[in-house]
Design an enzyme around this catalytic site. Structure first.
Site, mmCIF file in Angstrom:
data_model
loop_
_atom_site.group_PDB
_atom_site.id
_atom_site.type_symbol
_atom_site.label_atom_id
_atom_site.label_comp_id
_atom_site.label_asym_id
_atom_site.label_seq_id
_atom_site.Cartn_x
_atom_site.Cartn_y
_atom_site.Cartn_z
ATOM 1 C CB CYS A 169 -1.675 -0.179 1.060
ATOM 2 S SG CYS A 169 -1.516 -1.115 1.008
ATOM 3 C CG HIS A 309 -1.966 4.162 5.031
ATOM 4 N ND1 HIS A 309 -1.237 4.162 3.589
ATOM 5 C CD2 HIS A 309 -2.043 3.198 5.315
ATOM 6 C CE1 HIS A 309 -1.806 2.870 3.269
ATOM 7 N NE2 HIS A 309 -1.730 2.293 4.515
ATOM 8 C CD GLU A 320 -1.533 7.781 8.846
ATOM 9 O OE1 GLU A 320 -1.010 8.937 8.274
ATOM 10 O OE2 GLU A 320 -2.294 6.971 9.017
ATOM 11 C CE LYS A 341 -5.508 4.355 2.354
ATOM 12 N NZ LYS A 341 -4.817 5.365 2.645
ATOM 13 C CG HIS A 346 -6.086 0.543 1.627
ATOM 14 N ND1 HIS A 346 -5.565 1.585 1.106
ATOM 15 C CD2 HIS A 346 -5.441 -0.169 2.566
ATOM 16 C CE1 HIS A 346 -4.459 0.668 1.383
ATOM 17 N NE2 HIS A 346 -4.351 0.538 2.786
ATOM 18 C CG PHE A 405 0.482 -6.056 4.775
ATOM 19 C CD1 PHE A 405 -0.305 -5.214 5.740
ATOM 20 C CD2 PHE A 405 -0.717 -7.187 3.428
ATOM 21 C CE1 PHE A 405 -1.608 -5.420 6.385
ATOM 22 C CE2 PHE A 405 -2.273 -6.842 4.198
ATOM 23 C CZ PHE A 405 -2.273 -6.208 5.396
#
Length: 419
Positions: A169, A309, A320, A341, A346, A405
């Site tokens: 991502c 994010h 975050e 998002k 996402h 990831f």
């Protein structure tokens, strides 16, 4: 005077998007600032047995104008169709006249986190049902994740640096950052950069559902993705692409380009912690933002907005928030921070680039996009998330975060162009 690495400036001159909220940059941006949501029921396949049955699916898009002929569309996976479309839109938006441009100095970095998953699934079915003799000769070129970048260079004759990043991502954040670095190093004058994704497939939804990473608020799709809200229960997948055109400033000025903003800094770090979980202390994300600020020679107090994010996962949103506090200190209470998002879903490998486009429009218009579906404050997420309604605020410096990831982190520093 000789141009050096430090003296080269990079500006954003073109934006292109393909999203469930629109396929033109202005139409998409208008829906973002209105707080609309592009999430609904999955209709691409039968999801009756799936834990997650919702996504931000693109239902109405005509990609043919971006291709040299319709036959090429049929030979291209859905993810690459989105990337090629967004790249074409960004070129048009930039106003670049290719016949007047040195195409040896025009490169493409467009990546994907997953690549041609739809093609793999379909061709695997054919392999099992009809045998290897019926597998498409286009299987491999359709499914590899560098093909959007390759085809964009072929269709437009762009002979400069070309690669496709893959960092889950964080993919398109890294694509844009590495394109910035390429221009700073003097290896190109213009770069097309971004990401594309189309993982709303049986395996894509099944795999993420098996991880229990996705929201199961199937009865209320419009309110399913709720970043930083205490009742968040996972992310909702989106599909699409976004591509930006970035240029060396003198090149942009020489052709009289419209400049959205300046791309001033870039951070790239690793958590070195876990395959899928972020560092609970937000250390990698914090170092990444600091690196972007340092490379852009910008103080934390100058930043007025962070496009987070913010995936709507229980752990990720907290990490975050912790990271932002570690970087900005007391100033974290003064800056605005939102995740878009909840509106776009996402978009995995395309998330960083569509959020980069959002940051460019936020600086251009003086409007900060909202975090929609923010209804129940979480004590562990206690910053200003621009809840539910956009906000008219002029900001001079913005950070856009993307985390993937594998512990991959990317941060982009975007600033108001001041000549």
């Amino acid at each position: 005077m000789e141009t050096t690495l430090d003296s080269r400036r990079v500006v954003v001159t073109g934006l292109g998007v393909a999203s469930s909220l629109g396929t033109t940059i202005d139409g998409f941006w208008n829906r973002i600032v209105e707080g609309e949501c592009g999430i609904g029921d999955i209709t691409a396949f039968d999801v009756s047995q799936y834990a997650c049955r919702i996504a931000a699916q693109i239902n109405d898009i005509d990609v043919k104008p971006a291709f040299p002929n319709p036959k090429e569309v049929r030979r291209t996976d859905r993810y690459a169709q989105f990337g090629i479309f967004a790249g074409y839109q960004a070129l048009v938006d930039s106003g670049i006249e290719l016949e007047k441009t040195d195409l040896d100095e025009f490169g493409v970095f467009v990546g994907s986190g997953i690549g041609g998953l739809q093609t793999i699934e379909k061709q695997h079915e054919i392999l099992l049902e009809k045998g290897p003799g019926r597998v498409s000769p286009f299987l491999i070129p359709m499914q590899i994740l560098n093909m959007a970048s390759g085809l964009l260079s072929m269709y437009h004759g762009l002979r400069g640096p070309n690669l496709a990043t893959c960092s889950a991502c964080a993919t398109s954040g890294h694509s844009i950052g590495e394109a910035w670095r390429t221009i700073k190093m003097g290896d190109a004058k213009v770069m097309m950069a971004g990401g594309a994704e189309a993982a709303i497939t049986p395996v894509g939804i099944g795999g993420f559902s098996a991880m229990k990473a996705m929201s199961t608020r199937n009865d209320d799709p419009q309110h399913s993705s709720r970043p930083f809200d205490s009742e968040r229960d996972g992310f909702v997948m989106g599909e699409g692409a976004a591509v930006v055109i970035i240029e060396e400033l003198e090149h942009a000025k020489a052709r009289g380009a419209r400049i959205y903003c300046e791309l001033s800094g870039y951070g790239n770090t690793a958590d070195a912690h876990h395959m899928t979980a972020p560092d609970p202390n937000g250390a990698g994300a914090g170092r990444c933002m600091k690196m972007a600020l340092r490379s852009g020679r910008t103080s934390p107090e100058t930043v007025g907005y962070v496009n987070a994010h913010g995936t709507s996962t229980p752990q990720g949103d907290i990490c975050e928030t912790v990271a932002v506090k570690s970087v900005f200190g007391e100033h974290a209470r003064k800056l605005a921070m939102s995740s878009t998002k909840g509106a776009t879903g996402h978009m995995l490998g395309a998330a960083g680039s569509i959020e980069m486009a959002i940051c460019a429009k936020a600086i251009e218009t003086g409007v900060l996009p909202p975090t929609i579906n923010y209804e129940h404050p979480d004590p562990a997420c206690d910053l200003d998330y621009v809840p539910n309604e956009s906000r008219e605020t002029q900001v001079d410096a913005v950070i856009s975060n993307s985390f993937g990831f594998g512990g991959h982190n990317a941060s982009l520093l975007v600033t108001r162009f001041k000549g």
